[in-house]
Write a protein that holds these residues in place. Structure first.
Motif, PDB file in Angstrom:
ATOM      1  N   GLY A 251       4.094 -38.206 -39.102  1.00 39.50           N
ATOM      2  CA  GLY A 251       5.193 -37.670 -39.578  1.00 39.50           C
ATOM      3  C   GLY A 251       6.432 -38.660 -40.023  1.00 39.50           C
TER       4      GLY A 251
ATOM      5  N   GLU B  59       5.301 -40.944 -42.803  1.00 42.71           N
ATOM      6  CA  GLU B  59       5.435 -40.337 -44.082  1.00 42.71           C
ATOM      7  C   GLU B  59       6.739 -39.955 -44.406  1.00 42.71           C
ATOM      8  OE1 GLU B  59       2.783 -40.429 -46.188  1.00 42.71           O
ATOM      9  OE2 GLU B  59       1.958 -41.605 -44.586  1.00 42.71           O
TER      10      GLU B  59
ATOM     11  N   LEU C  37       9.441 -38.254 -42.331  1.00 43.23           N
ATOM     12  CA  LEU C  37      10.212 -37.266 -41.661  1.00 43.23           C
ATOM     13  C   LEU C  37      10.988 -38.220 -40.458  1.00 43.23           C
ATOM     14  CD1 LEU C  37       7.716 -34.605 -40.844  1.00 43.23           C
ATOM     15  CD2 LEU C  37       9.748 -34.645 -42.246  1.00 43.23           C
TER      16      LEU C  37
ATOM     17  N   ALA D 199       9.638 -34.941 -36.754  1.00 46.91           N
ATOM     18  CA  ALA D 199       8.378 -34.854 -36.543  1.00 46.91           C
ATOM     19  C   ALA D 199       7.712 -34.580 -35.039  1.00 46.91           C
ATOM     20  CB  ALA D 199       7.759 -36.269 -36.756  1.00 46.91           C
TER      21      ALA D 199
END
Length: 263
Positions: free
Chosen positions: A179, A182, A184, A189
């Motif tokens: 997370g 990507e 976060l 996350a």
């Protein structure tokens, strides 16, 4: 049938596992006495420390041996009279316990895991038929306990549930890092990953209570749409050898438990 706790229990060792068991026993109304040469006073409220094994032996008829594997046999040989001994050490066999304890003793081999600290342990135990009641009385309220039919499978219990929390935490961290990668924040996350893991297990447990034959893969298919995000994610996991790596981890940890038992 109502649970009847032991009146008193002696602990040898008050590390994470031993301490967690002591805390659970105190909650049930059991008097807990402990010997641990590394501690001057108890880190757990309600545990009464003693300074020698001789003193401990006078306080109870059941003793939890919560020390490192290499110390189990020497500790048992220090006891002078028959008693009930529960060992939570990896790799130390039932026959080793019996041969080291005073003649006439009853021995149980237990493999707990870290969630025992939160009374959510997943524990396998092995013993002779006459000791089952003792084991179940001791482990009551500490989580899920399962009697193992073959002692050789206790090493598998060690590799699966004993070492399992480390696998789960590694998976948790990997999800959080995914997370993070990507976009976060780490806290966002991690929070989402923790609730996803816990929520999925709670949900699956509820489903299994209604249908004991329900397979995890059947539920997985409910959230795996044709051409959707989940199947692409699962494909990446399997291309990375995810399932095989988990099985290999359990196999290697099981082998190591067997090695520990050989000394």
């Amino acid at each position: 049938m109502a649970h009847t706790p032991f009146k008193s229990v002696g602990m040898v060792g008050l590390g994470k596992m031993g301490g967690a068991m002591a805390k659970a026993l105190i909650t049930q109304g059991t008097k807990v006495f402990a010997f641990d040469p590394h501690l001057k006073e108890s880190p757990i409220e309600g545990v009464q420390m003693v300074t020698t094994l001789d003193s401990l032996e006078k306080e109870a008829g059941l003793f939890v041996i919560a020390v490192k594997p290499g110390l189990v046999e020497p500790v048992l040989k220090e006891f002078q009279k028959p008693a009930i001994f529960i060992s939570i050490a990896a790799g130390i066999s039932h026959s080793q316990l019996v041969s080291s304890a005073p003649k006439g003793s009853t021995c149980v081999r237990v493999m707990p895991n870290l969630p025992l600290v939160a009374n959510r342990g997943a524990m396998g135990y092995y013993c002779e038929d006459q000791a089952v009641t003792h084991a179940e009385r001791l482990l009551y309220g500490m989580g899920e306990s399962v009697r193992i039919s073959k002692e050789s499978l206790m090493d598998t219990v060690t590799g699966l549930s004993g070492s399992g929390p480390a696998y789960v935490l590694t998976f948790l961290q990997a999800m959080a890092e995914g997370g993070l990668q990507e976009g976060l924040s780490y806290e966002e996350a991690l929070g989402l990953a923790m609730e996803t893991i816990e929520g999925t297990l709670v949900y699956f447990r509820e489903l299994r209570a209604k249908d004991h034959a329900l397979h995890p893969m059947e539920v997985r298919n409910w959230v795996t749409s044709p051409g959707g995000t989940t199947i692409h994610g699962l494909d990446a996991l399997e291309r990375g050898g995810f399932s095989t790596a988990v099985r290999d981890a359990i196999r290697r940890a099981t082998e190591r438990s067997k090695e520990l038992g050989k000394g």
